[in-house]
Motif scaffolding. Structure first.
Motif, mmCIF file in Angstrom:
data_model
loop_
_atom_site.group_PDB
_atom_site.id
_atom_site.type_symbol
_atom_site.label_atom_id
_atom_site.label_comp_id
_atom_site.label_asym_id
_atom_site.label_seq_id
_atom_site.Cartn_x
_atom_site.Cartn_y
_atom_site.Cartn_z
ATOM 1 N N GLU A 374 3.814 6.007 1.360
ATOM 2 C CA GLU A 374 4.223 5.946 2.767
ATOM 3 C C GLU A 374 3.028 6.157 3.692
ATOM 4 O OE1 GLU A 374 7.184 4.972 3.901
ATOM 5 O OE2 GLU A 374 7.588 4.596 1.760
ATOM 6 N N ASP A 375 2.127 7.044 3.296
ATOM 7 C CA ASP A 375 0.904 7.266 4.074
ATOM 8 C C ASP A 375 0.075 5.980 4.146
ATOM 9 O OD1 ASP A 375 -1.390 9.112 5.137
ATOM 10 O OD2 ASP A 375 -2.268 8.062 3.409
ATOM 11 N N ALA A 376 -0.044 5.283 3.028
ATOM 12 C CA ALA A 376 -0.807 4.031 3.012
ATOM 13 C C ALA A 376 -0.160 2.978 3.904
ATOM 14 C CB ALA A 376 -0.930 3.526 1.571
ATOM 15 N N LYS A 377 1.159 2.937 3.892
ATOM 16 C CA LYS A 377 1.867 1.967 4.738
ATOM 17 C C LYS A 377 1.580 2.217 6.226
ATOM 18 C CE LYS A 377 5.830 1.025 1.675
ATOM 19 N NZ LYS A 377 7.296 1.221 1.516
ATOM 20 N N GLN A 378 1.482 3.489 6.593
ATOM 21 C CA GLN A 378 1.213 3.828 7.999
ATOM 22 C C GLN A 378 -0.127 3.290 8.470
ATOM 23 O OE1 GLN A 378 1.669 7.968 8.929
ATOM 24 N NE2 GLN A 378 3.700 8.115 7.985
ATOM 25 N N PHE A 379 -1.051 3.125 7.536
ATOM 26 C CA PHE A 379 -2.382 2.658 7.895
ATOM 27 C C PHE A 379 -2.626 1.209 7.472
ATOM 28 C CE2 PHE A 379 -2.889 7.303 7.716
ATOM 29 C CZ PHE A 379 -3.437 7.527 8.980
ATOM 30 N N GLY A 380 -1.513 0.458 7.303
ATOM 31 C CA GLY A 380 -1.640 -0.978 7.172
ATOM 32 C C GLY A 380 -1.502 -1.564 5.781
ATOM 33 N N ALA A 381 -1.259 -0.760 4.770
ATOM 34 C CA ALA A 381 -1.121 -1.278 3.411
ATOM 35 C C ALA A 381 0.326 -1.667 3.126
ATOM 36 C CB ALA A 381 -1.598 -0.250 2.395
ATOM 37 N N LYS A 382 0.501 -2.453 2.089
ATOM 38 C CA LYS A 382 1.832 -2.838 1.621
ATOM 39 C C LYS A 382 1.928 -2.626 0.115
ATOM 40 C CE LYS A 382 2.524 -6.456 5.116
ATOM 41 N NZ LYS A 382 2.775 -7.919 5.334
ATOM 42 N N VAL A 383 3.150 -2.432 -0.341
ATOM 43 C CA VAL A 383 3.402 -2.442 -1.783
ATOM 44 C C VAL A 383 3.576 -3.899 -2.185
ATOM 45 C CG1 VAL A 383 4.929 -1.742 -3.650
ATOM 46 C CG2 VAL A 383 4.426 -0.146 -1.788
ATOM 47 N N ILE A 384 2.691 -4.394 -3.030
ATOM 48 C CA ILE A 384 2.625 -5.815 -3.342
ATOM 49 C C ILE A 384 3.669 -6.253 -4.354
ATOM 50 C CG2 ILE A 384 1.131 -7.626 -4.295
ATOM 51 C CD1 ILE A 384 0.331 -6.603 -1.500
ATOM 52 N N ASN A 385 3.915 -5.429 -5.349
ATOM 53 C CA ASN A 385 4.800 -5.848 -6.442
ATOM 54 C C ASN A 385 6.261 -5.495 -6.162
ATOM 55 O OD1 ASN A 385 3.899 -3.083 -6.768
ATOM 56 N ND2 ASN A 385 4.835 -3.080 -8.783
ATOM 57 N N PRO A 386 7.185 -6.337 -6.585
ATOM 58 C CA PRO A 386 8.616 -6.038 -6.406
ATOM 59 C C PRO A 386 8.984 -4.710 -7.060
ATOM 60 C CG PRO A 386 8.305 -8.313 -7.139
ATOM 61 C CD PRO A 386 6.972 -7.639 -7.249
ATOM 62 N N ASN A 387 9.759 -3.922 -6.365
ATOM 63 C CA ASN A 387 10.275 -2.636 -6.853
ATOM 64 C C ASN A 387 9.201 -1.553 -6.981
ATOM 65 O OD1 ASN A 387 12.930 -3.877 -7.423
ATOM 66 N ND2 ASN A 387 11.812 -4.873 -9.103
ATOM 67 N N GLY A 388 7.988 -1.867 -6.544
ATOM 68 C CA GLY A 388 6.915 -0.890 -6.672
ATOM 69 C C GLY A 388 7.229 0.402 -5.940
ATOM 70 N N GLY A 389 7.074 1.524 -6.624
ATOM 71 C CA GLY A 389 7.300 2.824 -6.024
ATOM 72 C C GLY A 389 8.734 3.293 -6.029
ATOM 73 N N GLU A 390 9.651 2.508 -6.616
ATOM 74 C CA GLU A 390 11.042 2.972 -6.689
ATOM 75 C C GLU A 390 11.138 4.189 -7.593
ATOM 76 O OE1 GLU A 390 14.265 0.347 -7.343
ATOM 77 O OE2 GLU A 390 13.445 -1.247 -6.060
#
Length: 539
Positions: A374-390
């Motif tokens: 979530e911290d990475a998302k705040q600074f512009g990153a995305k989870v690339i793979n489907p279901n990643g981080g579930e």
């Protein structure tokens, strides 16, 4: 791909009997001063990361409990180790190398008798696949025998006298004293024994604190320790580390601290010792190993090795690849192939054949990994793979996070879990500068088919990390190779031979080259009057 994480967990009745524990293991003894002492005090309940489907939902399976000893028992164990060493005059430190080897061999035979139980406990306590748990046990036994062979080589080289400038001398290695040994949860048997066994076989006495996750698996080995070594040579301490370890260090009676864990803990413990110059530290600490995928890389190979390096045992290895730098021109193709390769990984319970992703032992780890994502998302990153981080209970599906930058936790913190941060770069100077600025310095992997590019990275990076891997993942083995790190990643070197050196010091007996002194030496040697001064040759 739709994830149904709940379906990976079994009901109690569906667990294959050959992989289940025969019974819960409630340990009520600890080893101190040559005896398995009974414990009737507080205990710590051990719950597996493997959850069971029940009518009340998923619940972690209870597998046993172990003592939570106090400072009193820990200090008594320390006194036992100090008395057994007896300022270097004890039975164990003065024993011949051949007899110490015989004791370790006897222990190993007894350890092998407990293989089935120990392997199952590795699997249940930390969620490691059954196949990898077997490998960990077997590799540990191989390490013990390799250590014995290495010590024989050292002893054979030391069995002769040297004569230089009118001085006759024999140089051998002697023990350091009392060792406090603390191992990690991710390789609770193997990495613990890569320090414990060399410390022991060199004649030191031990205080052994099992890791928080992976304590019970050592219980079946306590009798083997008790019956294989002299009284007080091996002592186990249990309890909360922040309560019992500080007083052990403050006593000043610990001669060697060996810890595989965090640099923060190591720093705090070393500062507690009142005579820090007398303390030797052998430490395996934090690592943030990088992979560098250049524009000349074989992408298929780079992806395959990155998946192995980043996600073997769920990324819970100090040698894991924990950040990936990929040339921007290849980034999208790399991410596509990486996503495909991750999607092929089998996830499930540790006993399932071919399983690669399993539940995580640390209760708070799923929440921490989610926080990092979530911290990475705040600074512009995305989870690339489907279901990643579930996440479901103790299981976290791997997440590929891109593009990662210096503002994010994943850029600087060691995630120690199934998250793969990917950073695009335009110039090779960027990953070099990252490694220069990092507080970690264990290993790096370079992926390239261009010799000029590889060499341009080797020369600066061998002065930043301890191992540069070319077109392959970061790793520890083979155990004959040195395993260490720069900066905050390690202190001391562990290989089969280096570990023996780390837990000993060179000592020598010397005299002037006169006929009288030669007669004295001949008498001592021929009559076997000394275990140190000897020309015996161990085959």
């Amino acid at each position: 791909m739709n994830l149904d994480l709940k379906s990976i967990f079994y009901s109690e009745a569906d667990i294959p009997s050959e992989f289940n524990l025969a019974e819960q293991l409630d340990q009520r003894v600890f080893l101190s001063n040559g005896a398995l002492l009974p414990w009737a005090g507080e205990v710590n309940e051990v719950f597996s990361p493997i959850c069971i489907q029940t009518k009340d939902g998923l619940q972690r399976k209870r597998i046993g409990s172990y003592p939570v000893c106090t400072v009193k028992e820990s200090m008594e164990a320390l006194d036992a180790a100090v008395n057994a060493f007896d300022n270097g005059r004890g039975e164990w430190p003065t024993m011949s190398v051949a007899n110490r080897i015989a004791c370790v061999e006897r222990f190993t035979h007894k350890m092998l008798e407990q293989k089935d139980t120990v392997v199952k406990l590795i699997m249940w306590e930390i969620g490691k696949s059954y196949a990898d748990s077997v490998k960990e046990f077997d590799r540990t036994v191989e390490y013990i025998y390799a250590t014995i062979d290495a010590l024989k080589d050292i002893d054979r080289d030391s069995s002769r006298f040297q004569i230089e400038q009118g001085i006759i001398a024999q140089v051998r290695r002697s023990p350091l004293g009392v060792v406090l040994c603390m191992g990690p949860f991710n390789y609770p048997l193997n990495e613990t024994f890569t320090t414990l066994i060399p410390a022991l076989i060199m004649g030191n006495t031990l205080l052994f604190k099992p890791p928080k996750h992976g304590t019970l698996l050592h219980y079946p080995l306590l009798e083997a320790f008790r019956s294989s070594f002299p009284k007080g040579v091996v002592n186990t301490i249990y309890g909360r580390g922040n309560k019992i370890v500080p007083q052990l260090m403050q006593s000043g009676k610990i001669n060697v601290l060996t810890l595989i864990g965090s640099s923060r803990v190591a720093d705090e413990l070393k500062k507690l010792h009142p005579k820090v110059n007398r303390l030797r530290a052998i430490l395996g600490l934090d690592a943030k190993n990088a992979a560098i995928v250049t524009r000349d890389a074989d992408l298929d190979l780079a992806v395959k090795e990155t998946v192995l390096g980043a996600l073997s045992f769920n990324g819970q290895r100090c040698t894991a690849i924990k950040i990936v730098y990929v040339h921007r021109s290849l980034a999208q193709e790399f991410l596509k192939k990486l996503t495909e390769e991750v999607s092929r990984l089998k996830y499930g319970m540790p006993w399932e054949s071919g399983v690669a992703l399993t539940p995580l032992p640390e209760v708070n780890k799923p929440a921490y990994l989610t926080e990092c994502i979530e911290d990475a998302k705040q600074f512009g990153a995305k989870v690339i793979n489907p279901n990643g981080g579930e996440v479901l209970e103790s299981f976290v599906y791997p997440a590929i996070v891109y593009p990662v930058n210096e503002q994010m936790k994943l850029y600087r913190e060691e995630q120690f879990g199934p998250v793969v941060p990917v950073v695009p770069f335009d110039d090779l100077e960027e990953p070099i500068e990252y490694l220069i600025g990092s507080s970690h310095g264990q290993q790096v992997s370079i992926f390239s088919n261009n010799a000029a590019v590889i060499s341009s990275l080797i020369d600066p990076l061998v002065n930043q990390v301890s191992r540069v891997n070319i077109n392959c993942q970061c790793q520890r083995g083979p155990d004959i190779f040195p395993f260490t790190g720069r900066k905050d990643s390690a202190e001391g070197t562990l290989s089969v031979v280096d570990a023996l050196r780390s837990f000993s010091i060179r000592s020598l007996v010397a005299t002037k080259n006169t006929e009288h002194n030669k007669d004295l030496l001949n008498d001592i040697v021929s009559e076997n009057r000394s275990n140190f001064l000897s020309t015996k040759y161990i085959f």
